[in-house]
Design an enzyme around this catalytic site. Structure first.
Site, PDB file in Angstrom:
ATOM      1  N   HIS A 204       0.838  -1.195   0.000  1.00 23.39           N
ATOM      2  CA  HIS A 204       0.000   0.000   0.000  1.00 23.39           C
ATOM      3  C   HIS A 204       0.878   1.252   0.000  1.00 23.39           C
ATOM      4  O   HIS A 204       2.099   1.160   0.153  1.00 23.39           O
ATOM      5  CB  HIS A 204      -0.959   0.000   1.196  1.00 23.39           C
ATOM      6  CG  HIS A 204      -0.299  -0.253   2.508  1.00 23.39           C
ATOM      7  ND1 HIS A 204      -0.458  -1.410   3.236  1.00 23.39           N
ATOM      8  CD2 HIS A 204       0.563   0.494   3.217  1.00 23.39           C
ATOM      9  CE1 HIS A 204       0.259  -1.356   4.327  1.00 23.39           C
ATOM     10  NE2 HIS A 204       0.893  -0.210   4.345  1.00 23.39           N
TER      11      HIS A 204
HETATM   12  C1  T46 Z   1       3.603   0.352   6.721  1.00 28.84           C
HETATM   13  C2  T46 Z   1       4.056  -0.961   7.232  1.00 28.84           C
HETATM   14  C3  T46 Z   1       5.502  -0.975   7.589  1.00 28.84           C
HETATM   15  C4  T46 Z   1      -4.169  -0.263  13.161  1.00 28.84           C
HETATM   16  O1  T46 Z   1      -5.279  -0.433  13.696  1.00 28.84           O
HETATM   17  N1  T46 Z   1      -3.312   0.689  13.627  1.00 28.84           N
HETATM   18  C5  T46 Z   1      -2.093   0.904  13.099  1.00 28.84           C
HETATM   19  O2  T46 Z   1      -1.345   1.783  13.575  1.00 28.84           O
HETATM   20  C6  T46 Z   1      -1.702   0.126  11.954  1.00 28.84           C
HETATM   21  C7  T46 Z   1      -0.356   0.328  11.301  1.00 28.84           C
HETATM   22  C8  T46 Z   1      -2.566  -0.806  11.487  1.00 28.84           C
HETATM   23  N2  T46 Z   1      -3.789  -1.006  12.086  1.00 28.84           N
HETATM   24  C9  T46 Z   1      -4.672  -2.049  11.564  1.00 28.84           C
HETATM   25  C10 T46 Z   1      -5.160  -1.864  10.150  1.00 28.84           C
HETATM   26  C11 T46 Z   1      -5.332  -3.274   9.653  1.00 28.84           C
HETATM   27  O3  T46 Z   1      -6.619  -3.729  10.005  1.00 28.84           O
HETATM   28  O4  T46 Z   1      -3.944  -3.280  11.572  1.00 28.84           O
HETATM   29  C12 T46 Z   1      -4.298  -4.066  10.452  1.00 28.84           C
HETATM   30  C13 T46 Z   1      -3.064  -4.407   9.641  1.00 28.84           C
HETATM   31  O5  T46 Z   1      -2.564  -3.186   9.075  1.00 28.84           O
HETATM   32  P1  T46 Z   1      -1.728  -3.186   7.688  1.00 28.84           P
HETATM   33  O6  T46 Z   1      -2.287  -4.192   6.760  1.00 28.84           O
HETATM   34  O7  T46 Z   1      -1.711  -1.774   7.196  1.00 28.84           O
HETATM   35  O8  T46 Z   1      -0.284  -3.631   8.186  1.00 28.84           O
HETATM   36  P2  T46 Z   1       1.070  -3.718   7.384  1.00 28.84           P
HETATM   37  O9  T46 Z   1       2.054  -4.341   8.292  1.00 28.84           O
HETATM   38  O10 T46 Z   1       0.865  -4.342   6.067  1.00 28.84           O
HETATM   39  O11 T46 Z   1       1.505  -2.193   7.122  1.00 28.84           O
HETATM   40  C14 T46 Z   1       1.895  -1.396   8.210  1.00 28.84           C
HETATM   41  C15 T46 Z   1       1.453   0.048   7.974  1.00 28.84           C
HETATM   42  O12 T46 Z   1       0.047   0.089   7.708  1.00 28.84           O
HETATM   43  C16 T46 Z   1       2.170   0.670   6.809  1.00 28.84           C
HETATM   44  O13 T46 Z   1       1.961   2.061   6.841  1.00 28.84           O
HETATM   45  O14 T46 Z   1       4.376   1.081   6.113  1.00 28.84           O
HETATM   46  O15 T46 Z   1       3.308  -1.442   8.357  1.00 28.84           O
END
Ligand code: T46
Length: 135
Positions: free
Chosen positions: A52
């Site tokens: 993303h």
């Molecule tokens: C990035 C990489 C390194 C939250 O509720 N709070 C938070 O602060 C974050 C980061 C995520 N969430 C929730 C949103 C989703 O339902 O946790 C779930 C997994 O999030 P996401 O798919 O975005 O996680 P990653 O590890 O793929 O990405 C994250 C960050 O979103 C992104 O900005 O750079 O870590």
């Protein structure tokens, strides 16, 4: 704080016989105020994170333990940076597609973020990101 062309920031680190201490202060080591801290850990072998981009969010990533690859794509150029040094941070500006993969066992990715969590700030569809970034 002046990132390298790859976006790497040398973090201030005090080294002595007791070990190393690395610290990060908004305004000195970071151009933004830290609004949120989170970390990725216990990532299973072969698992991938990211996939993303963010409209406004800026982040600094640090491999505080182990190592992993960060693939960055600004809509034109793709580059891969392997993070493995806790005294270096990777600054990711807004409107950059990122993928994280090849985590080693026990790797921990610490993230310092410029904004609180907001799902509306995400592009989770690559084609939509490409259209927006080329505008
Ligand atoms: C990035 C990489 C390194 C939250 O509720 N709070 C938070 O602060 C974050 C980061 C995520 N969430 C929730 C949103 C989703 O339902 O946790 C779930 C997994 O999030 P996401 O798919 O975005 O996680 P990653 O590890 O793929 O990405 C994250 C960050 O979103 C992104 O900005 O750079 O870590």
């Amino acid at each position: 704080m002046q990132p390298s062309s790859e976006g790497l920031v040398e973090l201030r680190t005090l080294r002595d016989v007791r070990g190393n201490l690395t610290f990060i202060e908004s305004g000195q080591d970071l151009s933004f105020a830290i609004e949120r801290v989170y970390f990725l850990h216990s990532v299973p072998e072969g698992s991938e994170r990211g996939g993303h981009a963010h409209k406004e969010l800026k982040q600094l990533l640090v491999a505080v333990c182990g190592s992993f690859d960060v693939i960055l794509n600004d809509g034109t150029v793709t580059k891969t940076i392997r993070l493995s040094d806790p005294s270096k941070g990777l600054l990711i500006e807004s409107m950059v597609w990122r993928e994280l993969k090849n985590f080693t066992d026990q790797a921990v990715c610490l993230v310092l973020a410029s904004e609180q969590y907001d799902e509306a700030d995400y592009f989770r569809n690559y084609d939509e990101f490409l259209i927006a970034v080329k505008d």
